[in-house]
Design a protein around this motif. Sequence first.
Motif, PDB file in Angstrom:
ATOM      1  N   LEU A 494       0.830  -1.208   0.000  1.00 48.21           N
ATOM      2  CA  LEU A 494       0.000   0.000   0.000  1.00 48.21           C
ATOM      3  C   LEU A 494       0.862   1.255   0.000  1.00 48.21           C
ATOM      4  O   LEU A 494       0.543   2.236  -0.689  1.00 48.21           O
ATOM      5  CB  LEU A 494      -0.906  -0.011   1.233  1.00 48.21           C
ATOM      6  N   TRP A 548      -2.777   5.480   7.023  1.00 41.58           N
ATOM      7  CA  TRP A 548      -3.039   4.078   7.356  1.00 41.58           C
ATOM      8  C   TRP A 548      -3.025   3.894   8.862  1.00 41.58           C
ATOM      9  O   TRP A 548      -2.197   4.485   9.568  1.00 41.58           O
ATOM     10  CB  TRP A 548      -1.980   3.148   6.732  1.00 41.58           C
ATOM     11  N   ILE A 587      -8.975  -2.533   4.631  1.00 43.04           N
ATOM     12  CA  ILE A 587      -8.223  -3.167   3.554  1.00 43.04           C
ATOM     13  C   ILE A 587      -8.254  -4.689   3.740  1.00 43.04           C
ATOM     14  O   ILE A 587      -7.983  -5.175   4.840  1.00 43.04           O
ATOM     15  CB  ILE A 587      -6.761  -2.668   3.547  1.00 43.04           C
ATOM     16  N   ARG A 600      -7.775   2.393   5.990  1.00 41.89           N
ATOM     17  CA  ARG A 600      -7.344   3.542   5.179  1.00 41.89           C
ATOM     18  C   ARG A 600      -8.185   4.740   5.570  1.00 41.89           C
ATOM     19  O   ARG A 600      -9.421   4.684   5.536  1.00 41.89           O
ATOM     20  CB  ARG A 600      -7.517   3.237   3.698  1.00 41.89           C
TER      21      ARG A 600
END
Length: 616
Positions: A494, A548, A587, A600
């Motif tokens: 990510l 995150w 996620i 996220r």
Amino acid sequence: MTDGLSALAALALTALAALHAGNWLPWSRRSAFAAFAFGLLLLGMAGVMAGRLILILPVWSLWCGMGSLALVGNWPGHWRFLLGHWRFLLGLALVGALTLGSALLLPASWDEQVYQTALLKHFCAVKSVAVWMDDPYSAYPLLPQMAMLAGFRMGGIFFPRLMVWLIGLILAGKLWLVLARRNGRGIAWLLTVAWWLSPLSLILCRCFYAECFVALFFGAGCLVALSCRKDSRMAALGSGFFAGAAFSVKLTGAGAMLALAVLQMRSPKTRRQSLWFGAGAVLAAFPFFLRVWRGTGNPFYPYGSALFGNDAGAAVERFHRMLGSARYGYDALGGLLTGWFSAAWDAYAYDGMILGWQGPVLLLLCGLAVWKLIRNGSWMRLKCWMPWGAALLAGYLFWAVTARQSRFLYPLWLVLFPVAEWLLRAALLRKKSALGGAMLLFAAALSSPWSVHLAHYVNAWRWLEPARKHPLRYLEVATSDPGYFRTMQVLHQLQKREKAQKVLFFMERRTLYAPGLADIWSYGFNERSLRVPVRSRRLAALIAPYRWVVLGSSHQDVDHQLILQKVQEQCIAGFQELLRAGAVQRIPLPEGCEDYAILRVVDGATGSTEARNPAN
């Protein structure tokens, strides 16, 4: 393997640089062991006082600087030592070859991932050695990390383990030399192997644990205290340097400092030089504790925070005092009286790091020798060894009333072997008796559970190539925590996709393998996490600066597992509300990651995104 070779080259240059940098005082010129220890102290002082310069210089300039220090030294003296002890060095090299494979594996222990190696990574990332309040361990004095700043930049993630591997070999080698000087090689080999086969010795030399550094400085302090008999002032100053250095590794090094202080009181002549001992200790420790005081207002943070008017720090101290409450040692008077014996066999109470049966046998031999001396009326001989007994007892009492983890006994474990052997010879007056004691101790070592730990070093060579090709798989197996590393793999992907956004670890504290910089919110662990953000509004404000959020805590954190799970359950409702509102998105994670979640943070949904960009 290329990284391993560069780390080995960095280790060789750093070790020679430390040896040559410390070889300018009278006692260090007489002992390469003391010179190396003093050089590490000087490198640590350079790191804490000029850390930013070391961290911003080009790496090639560090190679040149270390190389210059390594080349300028007493090379004729080195060659004389090598030629005069080649058989001993050959045996030490065989041990080094056996154990080197483990040092070339990726760091996998809890301490390495939370702070020992993780803080070196953090300092290099932020180009500063300032205290990082998200990780209170960064407020430890951290002499090893400061001494290895340049080496870490040169050799990378393998360098700290290689330094511990080298120090383990140096400790074993010096123990053999001290024993062989009085007893011959046979007894020296028996006793040195008995010390090395202790599960505690085998475990501490395969990971980055600070106790190896404490043992190095404690051993050097003991040697210096005895080496300069004519110049007691210089001996007191040097012993004080190493006492302060042991304390500057971590606060539990105060036990080694206390033992050296007691040893300094061994005679009227040495007592008169106590001020020099104190001056050396203060000079050695001052730069490291000054860094902590400037960052927190308390040189011993978080311990003693209430005395400095920091209520939040005092709450963090209470949390950290829970460390070891689950399975480290025995409580109350029983722990004080039986600690040395229980640490010999109770693997559960001491986290698998036991002394082995060598510990009780050593004490029994010492007791036998003392009884023999008293029976024979040899009071003068007994008086010669009483200061050593008092020093070791002071270190043990400090251990028993503070932190009863068996690895904190390691410095005393090193010095107890020659002291016990000297005491036994003084009592029995025959070399055959000393040989019998050494053989008994060696038999006790063979009966201890050393084989499983020695097998780790043998198997490490087989793991090297698979670990290089598949590091994630190796870390999953080595830590028995596959869910965490699979989560980190997804987070790395990510971060590559969105170009290094800020990350918040919610409960989890292991940041070594996190991509880039990661902040920590773990209840009670640091000052920012003392209030539980149960409501979604507080959670939204907390996670707003980040892209995150890694949610979850490891089952390996046995001391805090129940309380962290309880707090996490309290916060789940708030995260679920944010999910429903679209403020965060979950996620998908692969199978086996049930203990973790990656969220996220949606732009603008939780507040300002200005702080999310690391460039701001």
